[in-house]
Enzyme design. Structure first.
Site, PDB file in Angstrom:
ATOM      1  N   HIS A  98       0.778  -0.904   0.145  1.00  0.00           N
ATOM      2  CA  HIS A  98      -0.296  -0.082   0.067  1.00  0.00           C
ATOM      3  C   HIS A  98       0.890   1.497  -0.096  1.00  0.00           C
ATOM      4  O   HIS A  98       1.894   1.223   0.536  1.00  0.00           O
ATOM      5  CB  HIS A  98      -0.907   0.493   1.425  1.00  0.00           C
ATOM      6  CG  HIS A  98      -0.539  -0.637   2.136  1.00  0.00           C
ATOM      7  ND1 HIS A  98      -0.051  -1.489   2.994  1.00  0.00           N
ATOM      8  CD2 HIS A  98      -0.124   0.559   3.189  1.00  0.00           C
ATOM      9  CE1 HIS A  98       0.535  -1.203   4.081  1.00  0.00           C
ATOM     10  NE2 HIS A  98       1.022  -0.179   4.476  1.00  0.00           N
ATOM     11  N   HIS A 100       0.913   4.793   0.863  1.00  0.00           N
ATOM     12  CA  HIS A 100       0.458   5.816   1.884  1.00  0.00           C
ATOM     13  C   HIS A 100       0.617   7.445   0.954  1.00  0.00           C
ATOM     14  O   HIS A 100       1.537   7.760   0.926  1.00  0.00           O
ATOM     15  CB  HIS A 100       1.310   6.075   3.058  1.00  0.00           C
ATOM     16  CG  HIS A 100       1.449   5.093   4.203  1.00  0.00           C
ATOM     17  ND1 HIS A 100       0.568   5.173   4.805  1.00  0.00           N
ATOM     18  CD2 HIS A 100       2.381   3.742   4.658  1.00  0.00           C
ATOM     19  CE1 HIS A 100       0.777   4.208   5.872  1.00  0.00           C
ATOM     20  NE2 HIS A 100       1.117   3.081   5.161  1.00  0.00           N
TER      21      HIS A 100
HETATM   22  P1  AMP Z   1       1.811   0.160   7.149  1.00  0.00           P
HETATM   23  O1  AMP Z   1       2.541   0.186   9.063  1.00  0.00           O
HETATM   24  O2  AMP Z   1       2.639   0.923   6.044  1.00  0.00           O
HETATM   25  O3  AMP Z   1       1.539  -1.822   6.641  1.00  0.00           O
HETATM   26  O4  AMP Z   1       0.391   0.660   7.598  1.00  0.00           O
HETATM   27  C1  AMP Z   1      -1.003   0.297   7.276  1.00  0.00           C
HETATM   28  C2  AMP Z   1      -1.925   0.980   7.822  1.00  0.00           C
HETATM   29  O5  AMP Z   1      -2.589   0.972   7.471  1.00  0.00           O
HETATM   30  C3  AMP Z   1      -2.558   1.801   9.042  1.00  0.00           C
HETATM   31  O6  AMP Z   1      -2.374   3.165   8.997  1.00  0.00           O
HETATM   32  C4  AMP Z   1      -3.724   1.312   9.553  1.00  0.00           C
HETATM   33  O7  AMP Z   1      -3.988   2.316  10.505  1.00  0.00           O
HETATM   34  C5  AMP Z   1      -4.111   1.124   7.836  1.00  0.00           C
HETATM   35  N1  AMP Z   1      -5.255   0.182   7.963  1.00  0.00           N
HETATM   36  C6  AMP Z   1      -5.447  -1.168   9.264  1.00  0.00           C
HETATM   37  N2  AMP Z   1      -6.561  -1.893   8.291  1.00  0.00           N
HETATM   38  C7  AMP Z   1      -7.163  -0.728   7.913  1.00  0.00           C
HETATM   39  C8  AMP Z   1      -8.536  -0.659   7.365  1.00  0.00           C
HETATM   40  N3  AMP Z   1      -9.277  -1.704   8.072  1.00  0.00           N
HETATM   41  N4  AMP Z   1      -9.027   0.164   6.684  1.00  0.00           N
HETATM   42  C9  AMP Z   1      -8.361   1.758   6.314  1.00  0.00           C
HETATM   43  N5  AMP Z   1      -6.562   1.757   7.118  1.00  0.00           N
HETATM   44  C10 AMP Z   1      -6.446   0.242   7.460  1.00  0.00           C
END
Ligand code: AMP
Ligand code: ZN
Length: 136
Positions: A98, A100
């Site tokens: 993903h 950001h």
């Molecule tokens: P990372 O540390 O780059 O893996 O970030 C994962 C991101 O996904 C975090 O900022 C979380 O807040 C976000 N996240 C986790 N679950 C969900 C969800 N169901 N919907 C939207 N964002 C999510």
């Protein structure tokens, strides 16, 4: 498949989607670092950037560009941080690639990508260059 983001792709988990096409989807981060913090993902499950077919990497970044433009306009955001936590040691918590998009505003108190870590390297630039460039 128990992947949270695959569930969002399949509509099995709710999400505030802001963009979707055949290969990608973008939705608001559930724990936003700033207003408008958005995640852009490929629909295909790939844990890391290296796992993504190259043509989808192009598509993914096209969506990042499009959504970044929308966020900039809609929220009047003067700047954005755009980045990937690619792998667990880099802070990746959700094992589905993903990107950001984090809107930034003057005086918001946040740092830049340079604030992730500062560890001066021991080996000379020339050696590092040789190691990386030789693999191209
Ligand atoms: P990372 O540390 O780059 O893996 O970030 C994962 C991101 O996904 C975090 O900022 C979380 O807040 C976000 N996240 C986790 N679950 C969900 C969800 N169901 N919907 C939207 N964002 C999510
Ligand atoms: Zn997935």
């Amino acid at each position: 498949m128990s992947c949270v983001f695959c569930k969002i792709v399949r509509g099995e988990l709710p999400a505030h989607k802001v963009y979707e096409d055949a290969e990608t989807v973008a939705f608001l981060d559930i724990h936003p670092m700033t207003e408008g913090h958005t995640l852009v993902i490929p629909k295909l499950h790939a844990e890391r950037l290296a796992d993504l077919p190259p043509e989808l990497a192009g598509k993914l970044f096209q969506t990042v560009q499009r959504v970044a433009g929308r966020i900039t306009q809609a929220l009047e955001a003067p700047a954005l941080n755009i980045g990937v936590n690619d792998g667990r040691a880099a802070g990746q918590a959700v094992p589905h690639l993903h990107v950001h998009i984090i809107p930034r505003f003057p005086g918001d108190g946040g740092g830049s990508i340079h604030s992730i870590l500062y560890k001066p390297q021991k080996r000379p630039l020339e050696e590092i260059h040789r190691l990386i460039a030789d693999t191209l």
